[in-house]
Every structure is written in structure tokens, then in C-alpha cells.
Design an enzyme around this catalytic site. Structure first.
Site, PDB file in Angstrom:
ATOM      1  N   LYS A 152      -3.474 -10.119  -6.477  1.00 10.61           N
ATOM      2  CA  LYS A 152      -4.836 -10.467  -6.033  1.00 10.61           C
ATOM      3  C   LYS A 152      -5.861  -9.433  -6.512  1.00 10.61           C
ATOM      4  CE  LYS A 152      -5.685  -8.355  -1.571  1.00 10.61           C
ATOM      5  NZ  LYS A 152      -6.976  -8.204  -0.981  1.00 10.61           N
ATOM      6  N   LYS A 202       0.833  -1.215   0.000  1.00 11.21           N
ATOM      7  CA  LYS A 202       0.000   0.000   0.000  1.00 11.21           C
ATOM      8  C   LYS A 202       0.858   1.252   0.000  1.00 11.21           C
ATOM      9  CE  LYS A 202      -4.337  -1.806   0.772  1.00 11.21           C
ATOM     10  NZ  LYS A 202      -5.702  -1.745   1.166  1.00 11.21           N
ATOM     11  N   LYS A 210     -10.515  -4.544  -4.206  1.00 12.33           N
ATOM     12  CA  LYS A 210     -11.622  -3.618  -4.511  1.00 12.33           C
ATOM     13  C   LYS A 210     -11.149  -2.189  -4.708  1.00 12.33           C
ATOM     14  CE  LYS A 210     -13.593  -4.316  -0.166  1.00 12.33           C
ATOM     15  NZ  LYS A 210     -12.493  -4.118   0.789  1.00 12.33           N
TER      16      LYS A 210
END
Ligand code: ATP
Ligand code: LTN
Length: 339
Positions: free
Chosen positions: A205, A123, A208
Site C-alpha cells: 500500500k 512496522k 506516507k
């Protein structure tokens, strides 16, 4: 003579807790890897399921969108079949104990161990202009979510295993100093569907918060969008529907189809032997559309009634707070803080 009859104690039900961020609309990955499995747990465990909206602000959010996604996420839990009378379904920010215990646990979590977290590294790479302290200490807040309710098991997808492990370490460290305050939790990871991959870059992966709309199927996508996205899904030039080392795209589609159609991966390979990707991708899309249809329709209905959702959210938060308060009182007392 001993005349006390010891009645057989019924085995204590395990406590399960999990959370999901309202960082966007749920993906097929969230449905298959998380929410779908929670449904099965409600029969065997005392369950708490939480919308982790405080975790979500570690990445900058538009306030109105965050609120809308929080309602939608809560409606999604209900549509997945989670019963608000049998489980505690709540929104994290409505239970202040999460922030309180999160801070305490920050003080029992080491810089070195937080630095090793893969989600933090991923992130921060994706949000290089906003590597804030919350993103770094995220696992301590997640440990607080789990430890407040003495959860025995934490059902998650594979990407969250490392965070449950650090929660175990924090619990054990705290217990080592103050005696047995927290239950040391176990991750619970389902054998199939624990990591659904992106349709655009299948080595990563499905997520969202991915800005590429073709990378993920969202649970509220219309059938025509689902077909289009699967048709475009990245595969390889081998053109056989067969699993193989490094065949990320096709492995992922086989996994998705086997779950949506209720088949084993071997049966899927047999069904498509000698057939091309085009035909297979349409079949995957159709199976996913059917799997998600009741879920999507129920969510749309629930979202028309915000008052009802508000009421359930409040009731859920009250139930959660009653349990969390007991843990907080004990923690403050142990640490020596006035409350
Ligand atoms: P974000 O993009 O904001 O990081 P996310 O889509 O990765 O969000 P989370 O809210 O972090 O999802 O995760 C909720 C639950 O869904 C977790 O248990 C997580 O392990 C599971 N999950 C998320 N993505 C996948 C996936 N692609 N496959 C299987 N499980 C997943
Ligand atoms: N970090 C998790 C969401 C989450 C969670 C939790 C999961 C927040 N608190 C407690 C399990 C238990 C995620 O990003 N998937």
C-alpha cells in the site's frame, strides 16, 4: 385510558470517529481512502476526526517535523471540507483521556491478540532497531480513541480493519465484565479506493512514511512532481490498460484514474483501449492534479496562519475532552480506580 402521547423519537444520529497520523505529509492514499470519505459523513453522523500524534511516536520522530506535520494534517482536514463547527476536529495529545483510557485498555488486551496484528509485524520489520512496547500496544490506544466517544462507526481504509476489529473485541470483553460501558464499533470501509498501492512497489500500500519519494504522491506535491512520479510508476510488460489478476500496477492506476476522473473502471478501460501506458499515465497525473489542486491551495493558505490553527485545535480539544471525561469517570468507577 392511556393519555400519554408518545411522540415519534427522531432516530439518533450515529457517532463516527476516525484518526490519521501526522507521520508525514498526507498521501493520495490517505486522501482517497480516508479524508475524502469523511467529508460525506458529516451530513449524516456526529463526527469526530483526530490527528493521532500519540500513535506517531511509536516510530522515532524529529520533534520539530512532528509539530509541523501536525499543523499540516490539521490544515488538511479543514481543506478537505471538514467544518470545525459541525464536527469535532482535534489533536489526540491535547486530550489527556486518550492516554488514561489507553493504559486501562492495555490491561484488557491480550498479548496473543496483539501479536497477530499485521501492522505490528510490518512496522517491526521496517523498524527492527526500535520495536518498542508502544508499537505493540498501539491497537489498545486506538481502541481507547474510539471507545471514549462511543463511536458507532469508524471510517478507515482496508489496512485498519483489523484494528477496528480488535477494538470491538476489547469493548465486548470490558462490557462482559462491567456491564454495558462501551459501544461496540463497526468499521466503515468505502467500496472504491480503500487501498491505493505504492507507485514503486504496487503490491504494497501507498504509505506516507515510505522513505522512497517516488512511491507515493503527497497531497502537497507540485504538478510537475505528480507527472514525473506517475510516468515512472511501475507497471508490467503487457502494455494494455486493462485490469487483471496480479496486475498490481495497472489495477492501481485504473482505480486512481477512475476516482479522480469520476468514471467507472470499465469506462477507463474503454477510453484507453488500444492505447499505451505513456498516454494513460499522463492522463492519470492530470486528473490527480486537478482533484488535489483546491485542497493543496487551501492547505497552503491555512498554514500561513498558525494562530488560527492553534485556536481551532484548542477549541476542538476542549469539545472532545468534555465527552471523553464522562466516559473516563464511568470507566474508573467501574474498575475501582480513584479519580
Ligand atoms: P504510516 O505510513 O505512518 O503508517 P499511512 O499513510 O499508512 O501512515 P495512516 O495515518 O496510518 O496512514 O492512515 C490514515 C487513514 O488513511 C486510515 O484510515 C488508513 O486506512 C487510510 N489509508 C492509509 N493509506 C492508505 C492507502 N494507501 N489507501 C487507502 N487508504 C489508506
Ligand atoms: N491507526 C490509524 C490511525 C488511528 C485511528 C484511530 C483510526 C489512530 N486512532 C481511531 C481510526 C480510529 C492509522 O494508522 N491509520
Amino acid at each position: 385510558m392511556e393519555d400519554i402521547v408518545t411522540a415519534a423519537q427522531p432516530e439518533k444520529r450515529k457517532i463516527a470517529l476516525s484518526g490519521i497520523q501526522p507521520s508525514g505529509i498526507f498521501t493520495l492514499g490517505n486522501y482517497i481512502g480516508a479524508v475524502r470519505n469523511w467529508n460525506d459523513l458529516q451530513d449524516s453522523c456526529d463526527c469526530l476526526f483526530m490527528i493521532a500524534n500519540m500513535h506517531t511516536i511509536t516510530v522515532r520522530q524529529d520533534p520539530a517535523t512532528l509539530k509541523a506535520n501536525t499543523y499540516r494534517a490539521y490544515a488538511n482536514l479543514l481543506s478537505a471540507g471538514l467544518d470545525p463547527d459541525r464536527n469535532i476536529l482535534f489533536v489526540q495529545s491535547q486530550v489527556p483521556a486518550h492516554a488514561e483510557l489507553g493504559w486501562v485498555l492495555d490491561c484488557y488486551t491480550m498479548f496473543g491478540e496483539l501479536s497477530r496484528m499485521t501492522q505490528f509485524k510490518d512496522k517491526s520489520a521496517k523498524n527492527a532497531d526500535n520495536i518498542n512496547a508502544g508499537l505493540f500496544t498501539y491497537p489498545a490506544l486506538m481502541a481507547a480513541d474510539i471507545l471514549l466517544y462511543k463511536a458507532d462507526v469508524v471510517p478507515v481504509g482496508l489496512d485498519q480493519k483489523q484494528h477496528v476489529e480488535i477494538a470491538r473485541d476489547i469493548a465486548a470483553r470490558f462490557n462482559g465484565i462491567y456491564g454495558s460501558v462501551f459501544t461496540v464499533p463497526e468499521p466503515l470501509i468505502s467500496k472504491s479506493g480503500a487501498k491505493i498501492m505504492s507507485l514503486a512497489e504496487p503490491q504494497y500500500k501507498m504509505s506516507k512514511s515510505d522513505p522512497n519519494p517516488n512511491a507515493c504522491i503527497s497531497v502537497s506535491d507540485k504538478p510537475e512532481d505528480i507527472v514525473r512520479k506517475f510516468k515512472r510508476a511501475v507497471t508490467d510488460s503487457e502494455a494494455t490498460v486493462k485490469r487483471g489478476e496480479g496486475r498490481y500496477g495497472i489495477n492501481n492506476l485504473i482505480e486512481i484514474y477512475s476516482i479522480a476522473a469520476g468514471l467507472t473502471p470499465e469506462q477507463v478501460e474503454q477510453e484507453f483501449e488500444g492505447k499505451g501506458y505513456g498516454e494513460f499515465k499522463v492522463k492519470v497525473a492530470e486528473a490527480v492534479i486537478e482533484m488535489l489542486r483546491p485542497f493543496r491551495e487551501r492547505s497552503e493558505d491555512l498554514l500561513k496562519n498558525k494562530d488560527y490553527l492553534d485556536q481551532l485545535q484548542r477549541q476542538g480539544a476542549e469539545k472532545a475532552a468534555r465527552v471523553a471525561e464522562r466516559t473516563m469517570n464511568k470507566v474508573y468507577k467501574k474498575v475501582g480506580l480513584f479519580r
